[in-house]
Scaffold this motif. Structure first.
Motif, short mmCIF file in Angstrom:
data_model
loop_
_atom_site.label_atom_id
_atom_site.label_comp_id
_atom_site.label_asym_id
_atom_site.label_seq_id
_atom_site.Cartn_x
_atom_site.Cartn_y
_atom_site.Cartn_z
N SER A 1 -6.84 7.78 2.51
CA SER A 1 -8.19 7.34 2.10
C SER A 1 -8.16 5.94 1.51
N ALA A 2 -7.14 5.68 0.66
CA ALA A 2 -7.04 4.33 0.07
C ALA A 2 -6.81 3.30 1.16
N ARG B 1 5.25 13.98 5.26
CA ARG B 1 4.13 14.92 5.53
C ARG B 1 2.78 14.22 5.42
N PRO B 2 2.44 13.64 4.25
CA PRO B 2 1.12 12.98 4.16
C PRO B 2 1.04 11.71 5.01
N MET B 3 2.18 11.07 5.26
CA MET B 3 2.17 9.84 6.07
C MET B 3 1.72 10.12 7.50
N MET B 4 1.90 11.37 7.97
CA MET B 4 1.50 11.69 9.34
C MET B 4 0.01 11.48 9.57
N ASN B 5 -0.81 11.67 8.51
CA ASN B 5 -2.26 11.41 8.66
C ASN B 5 -2.51 9.93 8.93
N ALA C 1 0.84 -1.20 0.00
CA ALA C 1 0.00 0.00 0.00
C ALA C 1 0.87 1.25 0.00
N ASP C 2 0.23 2.37 -0.37
CA ASP C 2 0.90 3.67 -0.40
C ASP C 2 0.65 4.36 0.94
N VAL C 3 1.71 4.61 1.69
CA VAL C 3 1.53 5.18 3.04
C VAL C 3 1.21 6.66 3.01
#
Ligand code: SAM
Length: 322
Positions: free
Chosen positions: A208-209, A262-266, A202-204
């Motif tokens: 949403s995915a 940055r987006p991985m923090m979510n 998966a893409d971390v």
């Protein structure tokens, strides 16, 4: 080193496989030849590399050289040694030549397509192991640990090795890397006698995915520990030639090195239970940015940047508010 010990560089040699000079016969001479070739190639750590290559090719260790160094080498490792020297002189990473890289007590299979685990990541692994052992000691029932961007499985497997009570989820995006992850997990599981690590492709960066993936339903808001050594080197950083053997997408993290983090923090925030902890490795220039990133998400007081043995900012840890 006398000229007689130089490699065969006659015109015929150009299209033949590498070989050692005939005059290099004894164990001691073979070791000295290996070392001098790697020193001449201006490698970063020629002595250590020479010892590793020599031992892998001849199965002879320091004691053999000490007590039998003058004796003729009669084993069948000459060709392999010549090939390994040539590959290392051509700047192929030592770990690709040996086929393995160490991570705490483990020897992980590595090769083209997967990031070579680095010694500094052992600090993050040890931090996570200490955290996990602490929670086991406190009587946490079903301990859940997530390794985002697992690559060879380095962090997930190091934790699983030391804390068998942990249920571990390892996440990786790259098809090429996953070949090695699966191989390493299978080798460990055979030794452990059962599974300890679940693997997911998966893409971390895409919360949403990940949320849409039902096999993760049990994990949201329930993870005790999240660890990650993501791609984090700023794009403009000059790196050693050997680093170019790692997949580009495993190493570089955009202009400031934080494009994945940055987006991985979510994802980290959504996975952790209240009071759960995260440890993320990052570039040594990213300490202040990591403080802001984690501090903005939670409380600054619960976030700290940890240094490596050279006193460089290496990973940041934080605790989600209770
Ligand atoms: C620096 S390597 C670290 C590998 C391993 N954790 C270690 O410490 O040796 C980063 C890994 O993240 C993976 N990766 C990069 N972008 C990703 C993404 N968006 N989602 C999941 N994995 C990703 C790469 O394929 C690579 O295996």
């Amino acid at each position: 080193m006398p000229n007689a010990l130089k490699p065969n560089n006659s015109p015929d040699a150009a299209c033949s496989s590498p070989s050692l000079p005939d005059s290099v016969r004894s164990l001691g001479e073979l070791m000295r030849y290996t070392r001098s070739e790697l020193i001449d190639a201006h490698l970063a750590s020629p002595e250590a590399d020479a010892r590793a290559i020599f031992e892998a090719a001849t199965s002879a260790g320091p004691a053999d050289i000490l007590f039998h160094g003058d004796e003729e080498y009669t084993g069948d490792g000459r060709e392999l040694l010549a090939e390994m020297i040539a590959r290392r002189v051509a700047r192929e990473p030592l770990q690709h030549i040996l086929g393995t890289a160490p991570m705490l007590g483990l020897e992980l299979a590595v090769g083209p397509g997967v990031f070579i685990p680095r010694p500094e990541t052992e600090l993050l692994a040890q931090w996570a192991i200490n955290m996990a052992r602490g929670l086991v000691g406190e009587g946490v029932g079903k301990l859940r640990v997530v390794d985002l961007c697992t690559g060879s499985g380095a962090l997930a497997l190091a934790i699983a090795e030391e804390v068998p009570e942990a249920n571990i989820l390892a996440v990786e995006l790259s098809d090429e890397a996953l070949v090695w992850t699966r191989k390493n997990i299978a080798a460990c599981e055979q030794r452990w006698g059962g599974p300890r690590v679940s693997l997911m492709q998966a893409d971390v960066t895409d919360v949403s995915a990940l949320r849409a993936n039902q096999s993760l339903d049990d994990w949201w808001g329930n993870a005790d520990i999240v660890v990650s050594n993501p791609p984090y080197v700023p794009d403009s950083t000059e790196v050693f030639e050997e680093v170019m053997a790692d997949p580009h997408s495993a190493v570089f993290g955009g202009d400031d090195g934080l494009d994945v983090i940055r987006p991985m923090m979510n994802v980290v925030d959504a996975l952790l239970r209240p009071g759960g902890v995260v440890g993320i490795e990052h570039d040594d220039s990213s300490g202040p940015d990591m403080m802001s990133l984690l501090g903005a998400q939670w409380e600054y007081a619960s976030v700290s940047v940890m240094q490596d043995l050279a006193d460089r900012d290496r990973f940041t840890v934080g605790k989600k508010p209770e």
